[in-house]
Structures are given as C-alpha cells and as structure tokens.
Design an enzyme around this catalytic site. Structure first.
Site, mmCIF file in Angstrom:
data_model
loop_
_atom_site.group_PDB
_atom_site.id
_atom_site.type_symbol
_atom_site.label_atom_id
_atom_site.label_comp_id
_atom_site.label_asym_id
_atom_site.label_seq_id
_atom_site.Cartn_x
_atom_site.Cartn_y
_atom_site.Cartn_z
ATOM 1 N N HIS A 87 0.856 -1.200 0.000
ATOM 2 C CA HIS A 87 0.000 0.000 0.000
ATOM 3 C C HIS A 87 0.887 1.243 0.000
ATOM 4 C CE1 HIS A 87 -4.306 -1.282 0.704
ATOM 5 N NE2 HIS A 87 -3.642 -2.349 0.312
ATOM 6 N N GLU A 88 0.342 2.332 -0.543
ATOM 7 C CA GLU A 88 1.127 3.541 -0.831
ATOM 8 C C GLU A 88 2.421 3.122 -1.546
ATOM 9 O OE1 GLU A 88 0.330 2.923 2.586
ATOM 10 O OE2 GLU A 88 -1.643 3.725 2.137
ATOM 11 N N GLU A 148 -1.752 -1.132 -3.774
ATOM 12 C CA GLU A 148 -2.825 -0.143 -3.788
ATOM 13 C C GLU A 148 -2.485 0.844 -4.928
ATOM 14 O OE1 GLU A 148 -5.168 2.172 -0.241
ATOM 15 O OE2 GLU A 148 -3.035 2.540 -0.460
ATOM 16 N N GLU A 196 -11.436 2.657 0.932
ATOM 17 C CA GLU A 196 -11.315 3.343 2.230
ATOM 18 C C GLU A 196 -11.746 4.812 2.149
ATOM 19 O OE1 GLU A 196 -7.208 2.487 2.849
ATOM 20 O OE2 GLU A 196 -6.506 4.199 1.714
HETATM 21 C C1 NOJ Z 1 -3.514 3.037 4.436
HETATM 22 C C2 NOJ Z 1 -3.913 1.755 3.762
HETATM 23 O O1 NOJ Z 1 -4.376 1.973 2.466
HETATM 24 C C3 NOJ Z 1 -4.977 1.114 4.601
HETATM 25 O O2 NOJ Z 1 -5.460 -0.047 3.961
HETATM 26 C C4 NOJ Z 1 -4.422 0.803 5.963
HETATM 27 O O3 NOJ Z 1 -5.468 0.332 6.765
HETATM 28 C C5 NOJ Z 1 -3.820 2.031 6.625
HETATM 29 N N1 NOJ Z 1 -2.958 2.715 5.731
HETATM 30 C C6 NOJ Z 1 -3.030 1.663 7.864
HETATM 31 O O4 NOJ Z 1 -1.906 0.915 7.510
#
Ligand code: NOJ
Length: 682
Positions: free
Chosen positions: A464-465, A483, A489
C-alpha cells in the site's frame, strides 16, 4: 528522407560546418514496423546530431518528432553529435505462461529495432536505443554500455519526449502531490495538464487511445510526464535528495518507455505490452504464491469503531481475530488480514513511523496461537507492516520480521507507506538517512528489495502507498498486488468519497499498470458517521471482476455480510485467478464490462459498472463454449435502483439458461453495476 523544420539561421550555419547535414534537416537513420504492419517507428537525426523518433499507426503519424537523450551531471550532454554505428531489426514471437494473472498464456510478438549510436566528439562515447514495436504499441529503452568514456552516469534529466500530434483528451493525476497516487483522476484537454503520473491515458480526436507508462522500473527514478509545450510531454525523473535523479555505474538499461495504442479504451486494457517488456520469472517454482480472497480486521478501524493502537477499542485482539478466522473458514476464504497487531501505533505514525515494532505483538494479540488456530481451519493470517514510510527503520527490522512470519506459516504481508509527498525516509546513496520522494531511485530500490527479500522466505507482498506498478510481477510473482490509487477506504472517510465514475476511470488508467488491492464488496454502503457511497450494491459485486487483483479482500464486516446472504453468495463464488479476460466494452470514465474465465474451473464471471448515468449494455456471450448450456446467476440493480438514494440497496438476483449464441442486455442503474456468474450445466 528530409523534412524541413524551423531553426535559427545562425545555428544552422554553425552546425552545417560541423556535420554533414544542416541543423534544420532531418535524416531518417532507422525504421521498422510492427509484425502486422500496424505501427511504424522511425528514428531521425538532425544536422546537430540530435535524435528524435516518430510513431505512425495505420499510416497516420500519431507521435511527431520527439526528442531522445539525457543531461548528465558528470559529463557533457548525451543528446547531440550522434552518429549511427549500426542498426539491426529482428523479429520475436513467443508465448509464455503466467503463474497467476488475468490470462494464463501471454503472446509476446514484436519487431525489435536496435539503434547503436556514438558521439565521436566525446571520444566515441556510446548509447543504444532499442525499440520493441508491437501491433498494440511501442516500448523503447536506452542501453548504456560499460565504457571508459562514461564509467558512471549521473543523470540529471531524461530528455525523452512524447509529442502527441492530434488534439487529445487526457485522464491524469498529478505527480509529487499529496496524497501520491491517490488523487482523483482528472479529465482535461492534454494541452492543459501539469506534471502527471503514469499511466497517463489520452484519447485522440479520431478516437485512438494511447496510454503512456513505463515497464520494468528497476534501480532508476520513476518517470513523471511534464507537459512542456502544446501537446508535447517530456519525461521528468522523480528527483533524488542525493543530487542527480539517477546514478548508475557500468552497463545498465533504463526502464522501457511504453505507449499502448488502440482503437478504443477496451483495446488499451487488452494489451499485454507492459508485462511482455518485463524479464521472465526469476523465482522459479512459485506454487507458494496463492491467489485467493481474504477478510480482515480492517474496515472497523476505517469506520472508527475500532483502533489500531492498544486501548479499550483495540480491534486486533485475539477474540475478534478468531471471529474473522471462523468467518473466513466458513466462507472458503483463505486469508485473514490483521492490522494493528504490533506495537507502535500510539505515535503519529503517518508522520514518522519510528516506533513500529514488526516482531512484537500487543499483549492482547496471541500471534502464535492465532496463526496456529487459523492453520487448523485451513486459513492463513495475512501479516501487516505499516511503516509510515520510515524505510530506514523498516529495513533494520525487515529480516527478523519476515523470518517470524515465515516460522508461523504466515505467507503473505500487506505493507504500508503512509506519508506526505516527499517525506519518505530511506537510506541515501552514502547510506545516511535522507527524506525524499518514495518513487525516487532510492525509493524504487527499497520497494523491490522488500519483495526480493520476502521471496527468500516464500512470502508474498501486497504494497500500500506503493511505487507504481510497471509489470514487475512477471519477474517477481510474489509481488501480488498493491494499492496505488484511491481505494474503497475513501468511502469510509468521506471527504470526498470516491466519485461515481471512479471505477470506469480506474480500469483505463491505473489498472493498465497492474493489479490493485481495491478492497471491494462493502455491501453496507456506508462509511464512518453514516457517510454514503456513490455506488449501488450490485456495483460492489461487479467490482470483484472489474478491478483486478489476484488477492481480493471482501472488505465489509462479517455481520454486514450476514445481513445480505443473497449478494454475499457472489463474493463467495467469484475466483481471483483467471485463464482469460475480455473487455467487452468500455469508455474511459463512463462504463466498462469485463468477462473473465476461471483459471481453475469452467465458469465465466462478468462485471459491468457505469458512472452516474443509467445504461443498457449489450453482452454477447460468444466467449462461452459452443454447444454448452450455462446457468447465468445474475446480480443486477433493481428496476428503480439509484446510487443517490436508499434504493442503492435494490438488488435483484435471478437465474437464466443461456448459450454462446445469446446476447444479454445489462441494465445498469445510475451509479450501478451488474455481476454475473456463468456455470456450465451438467
Ligand atoms: C492506508 C492503507 O491503504 C490502509 O489499507 C491501511 O489500513 C492504513 N494505511 C493503515 O496501515
């Protein structure tokens, strides 16, 4: 062939003394066409020995003369005074098998044009440009040989241009801005964009679509695209805090600069060019990489009904995790993600991440007990490493953290790099910590290191990121997904939620780069504090087919799935690994229909989504086996469904018997979708 171009007379005269050609003249020094003669590339040189390329498609120029070359910090520019040493054209046609993916077999058919150049005035310094010309696009890269004239290349600028000839509309997100790749995808005339991330998708006025991107981004800075003039884009390398954007020693190649080119949006998505330009699998037998579905101790934190950090609402506790494991086991899902299991969430982790431990659980989380409990039920915990983009701290613990998971039978990890643009902390070129862009050369190195180190422990990664995908899953199939765009989200946070046309844009932009951990399937359609989604329930189901990932999260709370058993059946049934994929129709930002064949069964699955407009889309079932009858299990918007009202929950489930000769009319509500499972009848 010569073509005039305006140039200052003085420059022309000066140049004509030095070189055989006047500066304004263009000489074509190499050319080749794609195997089916659809696309032609020409490389030209002007009187100053500067290089450019052009691309024609079906006889029409679509990329006009676009410059090639580099500015260096430690040597004279690599962009003029070139002469041709040799050129070579060769044909390639092979088919390779993916361990997992959107189709099992991928054909790689191109003509290669290799152009070897030298700069006589620079003691014979050499550079090669290699083009791979496909019927559905072009990839090209630079090759720096090992040479005493340039033992180390310190690249300040890459001068590569993409000069789009016809007026075009672009779908783009800005680079180097908050929040990274998670900007809303914008639509604008190409001439009005700023500095863009890739993939950057454009539609020319004759309907031709082009997606600009890169393949095999390894040990190099990420390429952004900067509009320099009119519709001319120039590569802009993500800056490094260490000086030149890229520093490389000895022989090396740049990533491929890619243009996927098609008659329409659907054709863009059908192209395998980016994957084909990556190196074959380096990990050997990867049977340990498992495409599958998962649930997670996750949505409740985004709803703010649980916390990551330790305290009265700590979600990652043993009892709660057992509930998710039981739910996963009962519903045939392989994974249970648990976020907030480890110490360190108390501090402002999105601005530093210095306190995270990746080996120590909070006292109410029985890591070994839960890993064993999960295994006893045929389920695996999915590990979680949120780093706050403190890569320095993470790399110190990475080996111990991976080892711990491997010992416990945890075979995949979701990692996270939450941070503000430009504030990732990574080891600099001299080893000292520096802050910078996560997609600089240093950042790019880390993301791949995390994957290759994980492979040593047979661990798969969901980043992610992340740095953007450039098809490296072909070489490292344990890089399962990432991601790298606005996920579901944003609907929990609400300010604003994802726009109603988000998925129809995503498919033809971000998804051209590779799988996304989109976290679909929130049937409750409600975020924190009652915030609503720009979606019907049927669209949530369709997203499992439309937004590809080999691991798909069923993101909603188990108790919400219990409320909607009819809809949840599709989530239970839909696979995540495909033998074949067809984009049936689509327009960027408007609608898309995708049909996929299960890799491990005979069924087909269809997903269709629309923007805010209701539509009826024809679906010819000609992809089904002839002579067979199928049961179509249809999950569609109710007749009055609408994403703008409580009727977003109106979902109709029905079955029909169909054959390959039938055409279904898919009626989608405003903001709606449709999901279909097609199962052969006995
Ligand atoms: C951002 C992520 O996209 C998300 O899925 C995650 O829950 C939070 N960061 C915490 O790590």
């Amino acid at each position: 062939m010569f073509a005039r171009r305006p140039a200052a007379l003085a420059t022309a005269l000066a140049a004509s003394c030095l070189f055989a050609l006047p500066a304004w003249a263009q000489e074509v020094i190499a050319r080749a066409a794609s195997p089916g003669d659809v696309i032609k590339v020409e490389v030209q040189k002007d009187g100053m020995g500067k290089l450019a390329y052009t691309i024609q498609r079906n006889g029409k120029e679509i990329i006009s003369a676009s410059r090639l070359g580099f500015n260096l910090a430690n040597a004279r520019k690599l962009d003029g005074g070139f002469s041709l040493r040799k050129q070579a054209v060769s044909m390639h046609d092979s088919t390779w098998e993916q361990p997992w993916g959107e189709r099992q077999f991928v054909r790689n058919r191109y003509r290669e044009l290799r152009v070897d150049l030298e700069q006589k005035e620079q003691a014979g310094r050499q550079l090669a440009v290699v083009f791979r010309i496909y019927d559905d696009g072009v990839g090209f890269r630079y090759e720096f040989p090992a040479q005493k004239q340039l033992p180390v290349a310190e690249i300040i600028d890459e001068l590569t241009e993409f000069n789009v000839k016809s007026p075009a509309t672009a779908w783009w997100i800005p680079a180097a801005e908050l929040p990274g790749l998670e900007e809303e995808i914008r639509e604008a005339p190409l001439k009005e964009i700023g500095i863009a991330n890739t993939p950057l998708t454009v539609r020319l006025d004759d309907g031709t679509h082009i997606a600009f991107h890169e393949a095999a981004l390894v040990d190099y800075a990420s390429m952004w695209l900067r509009k320099v003039d009119g519709q001319k884009l120039r590569a802009m390398l993500a800056p490094s805090p260490g000086g030149p954007a890229v520093v490389r020693e000895g022989a090396f190649t740049t990533p491929w600069r890619t243009l996927q080119i098609a008659d329409n949006a659907a054709g863009l998505y059908m192209s395998d060019l980016v994957l084909n330009l990556n190196e074959p699998n380096r990990l050997g037998d990867v049977a340990w990489v498992k495409p599958s579905k998962f649930v997670g101790v996750w949505w409740q934190m985004h709803l703010q009904s649980g916390t990551w950090n330790y305290g009265p609402n700590h979600a990652a506790n043993t009892a709660n995790t057992k509930k998710y494991i039981d739910f996963a086991a009962k519903n045939g899902m392989r994974g249970v993600l648990v976020e907030g299991w480890n110490k360190g969430w108390e501090s402002n982790w999105g601005h530093g991440g210095a306190d995270f431990s990746f080996t120590q659980p909070y006292p109410d989380f029985d890591l070994p007990g839960l890993a064993a409990y999960a295994k006893s039920k045929g389920v695996r915990l999915i590990g979680h490493h949120e780093t706050g983009a403190n890569i320095v701290a993470y790399e110190k613990q990475m080996d111990a953290a991976y080892k711990l998971y491997a010992q416990l039978g945890v075979d995949s990890i979701k990692s996270g790099y939450v941070h503000e643009a430009g504030s990732a902390l990574f080891p600099g070129r001299d080893g000292k910590p520096v802050y910078g862009h996560y997609d600089s050369q240093e950042g790019v190195r880390h993301f791949l290191k995390a994957v290759t180190e994980a492979a040593k422990y047979k661990l798969s990664i969901d980043t992610h990121e992340p740095v953007k995908d450039t098809g490296l899953r072909r070489t490292y199939p344990n890089w399962l997904t990432r991601e790298g765009a606005r996920g579901v989200e944003y609907n929990a946070w609400g300010n604003p939620p994802n726009s109603v046309d988000h998925e129809a844009k995503l498919v033809f932009t971000r998804m051209l780069s590779g799988p996304m951990d989109y976290t679909p399937g929130v049937l409750s359609l409600v975020g924190a504090d009652g915030k609503t989604f720009n979606s019907t329930q049927a669209k949530q189901l369709a997203n499992f087919v439309v937004v590809y990932s080999p691991i798909q999260m069923a993101a909603d709370l188990p108790e919400n799935y219990d409320k909607y058993p009819a809809a949840f059946k599709f989530i239970r049934d839909v696979p995540t690994d495909w033998a074949d994929t067809r984009v049936v129709n689509g327009e960027v930002g408007k609608f898309v229909t995708i049909a996929r064949k299960d890799r491990h069964g005979d069924g087909w699955y269809v997903g269709a989504v629309t923007d805010g407009e209701g539509r009826t889309l024809p679906l010819a079932l000609d992809f089904l086996d002839k002579g067979k009858r199928y049961t179509a299990e249809i999950y569609r918007d109710g007749d009055n469904a609408d994403y703008r009202s409580a009727r977003r929950f109106d979902l109709v489930t029905e079955t029909k018997t169909v054959t390959a000769g039938d055409t279904l009319q898919l009626r989608l509500a405003p903001g709606g979708g449709q999901a279909i499972r097609l199962v052969p009848q006995k």
